[in-house]
Design a protein around this motif. Structure first.
Motif, PDB file in Angstrom:
ATOM      1  N   ASP A   1       0.823  -1.206   0.000  1.00 55.06           N
ATOM      2  CA  ASP A   1       0.000   0.000   0.000  1.00 55.06           C
ATOM      3  C   ASP A   1       0.857   1.256   0.000  1.00 55.06           C
ATOM      4  O   ASP A   1       1.972   1.289   0.503  1.00 55.06           O
ATOM      5  N   VAL A   2       0.303   2.269  -0.649  1.00 54.14           N
ATOM      6  CA  VAL A   2       0.933   3.584  -0.782  1.00 54.14           C
ATOM      7  C   VAL A   2       0.072   4.521   0.059  1.00 54.14           C
ATOM      8  O   VAL A   2      -1.101   4.719  -0.232  1.00 54.14           O
ATOM      9  N   LYS A   3       0.673   5.057   1.112  1.00 55.94           N
ATOM     10  CA  LYS A   3      -0.104   5.809   2.101  1.00 55.94           C
ATOM     11  C   LYS A   3       0.672   7.033   2.558  1.00 55.94           C
ATOM     12  O   LYS A   3       1.792   7.272   2.115  1.00 55.94           O
ATOM     13  N   ASN A   4       0.051   7.796   3.443  1.00 54.36           N
ATOM     14  CA  ASN A   4       0.671   9.020   3.973  1.00 54.36           C
ATOM     15  C   ASN A   4       1.247   9.877   2.836  1.00 54.36           C
ATOM     16  O   ASN A   4       2.379  10.337   2.889  1.00 54.36           O
ATOM     17  N   ILE A   5       0.419  10.060   1.833  1.00 51.87           N
ATOM     18  CA  ILE A   5       0.838  10.778   0.634  1.00 51.87           C
ATOM     19  C   ILE A   5       0.866  12.283   0.900  1.00 51.87           C
ATOM     20  O   ILE A   5      -0.074  12.843   1.443  1.00 51.87           O
ATOM     21  N   ASP A   6       1.947  12.902   0.518  1.00 53.81           N
ATOM     22  CA  ASP A   6       2.116  14.348   0.618  1.00 53.81           C
ATOM     23  C   ASP A   6       2.363  14.864  -0.796  1.00 53.81           C
ATOM     24  O   ASP A   6       3.465  14.746  -1.327  1.00 53.81           O
ATOM     25  N   TRP A   7       1.321  15.405  -1.409  1.00 54.49           N
ATOM     26  CA  TRP A   7       1.406  15.843  -2.803  1.00 54.49           C
ATOM     27  C   TRP A   7       2.230  17.119  -2.959  1.00 54.49           C
ATOM     28  O   TRP A   7       2.603  17.469  -4.080  1.00 54.49           O
ATOM     29  N   THR A   8       2.542  17.827  -1.865  1.00 54.25           N
ATOM     30  CA  THR A   8       3.348  19.046  -1.991  1.00 54.25           C
ATOM     31  C   THR A   8       4.804  18.721  -2.304  1.00 54.25           C
ATOM     32  O   THR A   8       5.517  19.564  -2.848  1.00 54.25           O
ATOM     33  N   ILE A   9       5.276  17.534  -2.002  1.00 51.52           N
ATOM     34  CA  ILE A   9       6.673  17.173  -2.258  1.00 51.52           C
ATOM     35  C   ILE A   9       6.856  16.702  -3.710  1.00 51.52           C
ATOM     36  O   ILE A   9       7.754  17.235  -4.360  1.00 51.52           O
ATOM     37  N   PRO A  10       6.216  15.733  -4.239  1.00 50.33           N
ATOM     38  CA  PRO A  10       5.320  14.693  -3.739  1.00 50.33           C
ATOM     39  C   PRO A  10       6.106  13.477  -3.219  1.00 50.33           C
ATOM     40  O   PRO A  10       7.103  13.072  -3.802  1.00 50.33           O
ATOM     41  N   LYS A  11       5.597  12.925  -2.103  1.00 47.14           N
ATOM     42  CA  LYS A  11       6.204  11.739  -1.494  1.00 47.14           C
ATOM     43  C   LYS A  11       5.113  10.865  -0.891  1.00 47.14           C
ATOM     44  O   LYS A  11       3.982  11.328  -0.689  1.00 47.14           O
ATOM     45  N   ALA A  12       5.479   9.609  -0.588  1.00 48.07           N
ATOM     46  CA  ALA A  12       4.526   8.670   0.008  1.00 48.07           C
ATOM     47  C   ALA A  12       5.279   7.563   0.731  1.00 48.07           C
ATOM     48  O   ALA A  12       6.447   7.297   0.446  1.00 48.07           O
ATOM     49  N   GLU A  13       4.559   6.938   1.642  1.00 51.54           N
ATOM     50  CA  GLU A  13       5.096   5.794   2.379  1.00 51.54           C
ATOM     51  C   GLU A  13       4.586   4.506   1.755  1.00 51.54           C
ATOM     52  O   GLU A  13       3.427   4.423   1.344  1.00 51.54           O
ATOM     53  N   LEU A  14       5.456   3.502   1.705  1.00 48.77           N
ATOM     54  CA  LEU A  14       5.059   2.168   1.254  1.00 48.77           C
ATOM     55  C   LEU A  14       4.996   1.230   2.442  1.00 48.77           C
ATOM     56  O   LEU A  14       5.851   1.282   3.325  1.00 48.77           O
ATOM     57  N   GLY A  15       3.984   0.384   2.446  1.00 51.34           N
ATOM     58  CA  GLY A  15       3.875  -0.695   3.413  1.00 51.34           C
ATOM     59  C   GLY A  15       3.591  -1.964   2.638  1.00 51.34           C
ATOM     60  O   GLY A  15       3.066  -1.904   1.527  1.00 51.34           O
ATOM     61  N   ALA A  16       3.949  -3.105   3.204  1.00 54.31           N
ATOM     62  CA  ALA A  16       3.724  -4.352   2.474  1.00 54.31           C
ATOM     63  C   ALA A  16       3.671  -5.532   3.426  1.00 54.31           C
ATOM     64  O   ALA A  16       4.290  -5.523   4.488  1.00 54.31           O
ATOM     65  N   PHE A  17       2.903  -6.533   3.014  1.00 60.20           N
ATOM     66  CA  PHE A  17       2.939  -7.821   3.696  1.00 60.20           C
ATOM     67  C   PHE A  17       2.546  -8.902   2.706  1.00 60.20           C
ATOM     68  O   PHE A  17       1.929  -8.644   1.674  1.00 60.20           O
ATOM     69  N   ILE A  18       2.944 -10.106   3.037  1.00 53.76           N
ATOM     70  CA  ILE A  18       2.617 -11.258   2.202  1.00 53.76           C
ATOM     71  C   ILE A  18       2.116 -12.387   3.100  1.00 53.76           C
ATOM     72  O   ILE A  18       2.515 -12.479   4.275  1.00 53.76           O
ATOM     73  N   ASP A  19       1.238 -13.191   2.564  1.00 54.67           N
ATOM     74  CA  ASP A  19       0.743 -14.361   3.276  1.00 54.67           C
ATOM     75  C   ASP A  19       1.947 -15.181   3.751  1.00 54.67           C
ATOM     76  O   ASP A  19       2.917 -15.363   3.011  1.00 54.67           O
TER      77      ASP A  19
END
Length: 177
Positions: free
Chosen positions: A79-97
């Motif tokens: 997932d791409v979250k905590n998006i800051d469009w003024t930079i633009p930047k974002a945080e990635l998170g991930a998990f797998i079964d």
């Protein structure tokens, strides 16, 4: 990736997404607390996926499912979250079964998602926050070209109420704005 596809999560995935979360609930509850909280049963998961569709339209959240091609089984999420469009930047998170760990699937999938979102959304920076105890995730972010930027102490509260330090990893991109 020849055996897996990346698809944006929609409410059509609700049942399979619930099964993925439910199967992995105990290992996800600390660092995917929101997802676990809002997917306690199928009805809640359907509502949650509908809310996610709105967030996608608002460009505040982009969840990508990792789907096995032959079986159509959802095996993970980036997932791409905590998006800051003024930079633009974002945080990635991930998990797998847990049954699919250790095969490089999350690394290859993350590379595809990173390539897609940088081209599509022109992100200048992506970052990941990872517990220093999570060696597998640290290896994934390093293989995807992220560099350790530092450790933030007491940066996250787990569902058990424990305050934990998180390592911040970043990757910069030369995309035109």
């Amino acid at each position: 990736m020849k055996d897996y596809n990346i698809e944006v999560l929609t409410s059509a995935h609700s049942t399979a997404f619930f099964q993925l979360i439910d199967t992995n609930r105990s290992r996800l509850e600390d660092f995917f607390a929101g997802t676990v909280k809002y997917t306690t049963n199928l009805q809640d998961t359907i509502k949650y996926c509908q809310q996610i569709e709105k967030r996608i339209q608002e460009r505040t959240y982009f969840p990508y499912l990792i789907i096995e091609k032959n079986t159509k089984k959802i095996v993970g999420l980036i997932d791409v979250k905590n998006i800051d469009w003024t930079i633009p930047k974002a945080e990635l998170g991930a998990f797998i079964d847990s049954n699919f760990e250790g095969f490089g699937i999350i690394t290859k999938s993350a590379e595809l998602v990173i390539d897609r979102i940088v081209k599509t959304h022109k992100f200048k920076k992506l970052y990941c926050r990872v517990s220093e105890q999570n060696k597998r995730s640290i290896n994934v972010v390093l293989r995807c070209g992220f560099e350790l930027e530092g450790t933030i102490r007491c940066d996250y509260k787990t569902t058990k109420g424990e305050l934990v330090d998180l390592n911040y990893y970043g990757r910069l991109f030369n995309t035109p704005i």
